[in-house]
Design an enzyme around this catalytic site. Structure first.
Site, PDB file in Angstrom:
ATOM      1  N   GLY A 197      17.874 -26.292  27.019  1.00 35.23           N
ATOM      2  CA  GLY A 197      18.397 -25.955  25.704  1.00 35.23           C
ATOM      3  C   GLY A 197      17.424 -25.054  24.964  1.00 35.23           C
ATOM      4  N   GLN A 206      13.266 -20.961  17.967  1.00 36.12           N
ATOM      5  CA  GLN A 206      12.306 -20.819  19.064  1.00 36.12           C
ATOM      6  C   GLN A 206      12.146 -19.372  19.519  1.00 36.12           C
ATOM      7  OE1 GLN A 206      14.193 -24.168  21.472  1.00 36.12           O
ATOM      8  NE2 GLN A 206      12.028 -24.469  21.884  1.00 36.12           N
ATOM      9  N   CYS A 225       9.448 -29.594  25.601  1.00 37.56           N
ATOM     10  CA  CYS A 225       9.989 -28.579  24.693  1.00 37.56           C
ATOM     11  C   CYS A 225       9.303 -27.264  25.017  1.00 37.56           C
ATOM     12  CB  CYS A 225       9.712 -28.991  23.246  1.00 37.56           C
ATOM     13  SG  CYS A 225      10.319 -27.801  22.031  1.00 37.56           S
ATOM     14  N   LEU A 226      10.078 -26.192  25.125  1.00 33.02           N
ATOM     15  CA  LEU A 226       9.482 -24.893  25.452  1.00 33.02           C
ATOM     16  C   LEU A 226       8.483 -24.456  24.379  1.00 33.02           C
ATOM     17  CD1 LEU A 226      12.648 -22.990  26.769  1.00 33.02           C
ATOM     18  CD2 LEU A 226      10.796 -23.980  28.129  1.00 33.02           C
ATOM     19  N   HIS A 234      17.964 -33.026  20.389  1.00 34.39           N
ATOM     20  CA  HIS A 234      16.692 -32.283  20.424  1.00 34.39           C
ATOM     21  C   HIS A 234      16.860 -30.896  19.783  1.00 34.39           C
ATOM     22  CE1 HIS A 234      12.909 -30.980  22.748  1.00 34.39           C
ATOM     23  NE2 HIS A 234      13.368 -29.866  22.217  1.00 34.39           N
ATOM     24  N   GLU A 235      17.942 -30.205  20.156  1.00 29.91           N
ATOM     25  CA  GLU A 235      18.117 -28.832  19.665  1.00 29.91           C
ATOM     26  C   GLU A 235      18.531 -28.809  18.189  1.00 29.91           C
ATOM     27  OE1 GLU A 235      16.850 -26.664  21.456  1.00 29.91           O
ATOM     28  OE2 GLU A 235      16.808 -27.784  23.334  1.00 29.91           O
ATOM     29  N   HIS A 248      15.592 -29.003  16.020  1.00 24.67           N
ATOM     30  CA  HIS A 248      14.901 -27.717  15.818  1.00 24.67           C
ATOM     31  C   HIS A 248      15.441 -26.986  14.586  1.00 24.67           C
ATOM     32  CE1 HIS A 248      12.078 -27.083  19.075  1.00 24.67           C
ATOM     33  NE2 HIS A 248      12.962 -27.406  20.000  1.00 24.67           N
TER      34      HIS A 248
HETATM   35 CO    CO Z   1      12.542 -27.984  21.940  1.00 32.90          CO
END
Ligand code: CO
Length: 164
Positions: free
Chosen positions: A44, A49, A87-88, A129-130, A133
């Site tokens: 995701g 991000q 997480c990226l 999670h997304e 963000h």
């Molecule tokens: Co993340």
């Protein structure tokens, strides 16, 4: 290709703005986000991000791509599950995160059409999670003091890193 915005960039802490116009620009942006997500082996990605404070996420739990605009959690189950998450934007960090096991989410697709998903398991996890963000929330906000102390040195290293 775009670089991922990483912790502790303040962009990750902003509340993202709703999308009102569903046009070619949005579709180009979605394509860019998909490319970055698949390139970096993510499941995701949220617009903040890649440096854009807009309520847009893309995800793929292995069952196909979902473009999700202005997503909202309508309801979540009382039962909670703990799953390890990465997480990226927090490279090399994985932490156990407790979240509701089921969620109902509503938002729009790339054409502006209303869409609703009832999700469990990994998909429910990714949605939460997304969407976090978009509200400036990261996985490190969900963990206990003990877990935080375990990743302290990794966080310190990220905090020291000079932005490129
Ligand atoms: Co993340």
């Amino acid at each position: 290709m775009l670089n991922i915005v990483t912790y502790p960039d303040p962009l990750l802490r902003q509340i993202s703005q709703p999308v009102e116009i569903f046009d070619d620009d949005l579709n180009n942006l979605l394509e860019t986000m998909q490319d970055v997500m698949y390139r970096d082996d993510g499941v995701g990605l949220a617009a903040p991000q890649i440096g854009l404070s807009r309520r847009i996420i893309v995800l793929d739990d292995g069952n196909g791509l979902i473009n999700f605009i202005n997503p909202e959690i309508l309801s979540s189950s009382n039962d909670e599950e703990v799953m390890e998450e990465g997480c990226l934007s927090l490279p090399d960090i994985r932490v156990p995160v407790r979240r509701p096991g089921e969620v109902v989410v509503e938002g729009q697709n790339e054409s502006g059409k209303k869409v609703k998903y009832e999700a469990t398991g990994l998909l429910a996890r990714i949605f939460q999670h997304e969407i976090d963000h978009l509200n400036g929330i990261l996985i490190i906000d969900h963990i206990s003091a003990i877990q935080r102390s375990l990743i302290k040195s990794k966080l310190k290293q990220l905090e020291k890193k000079i932005p490129t």
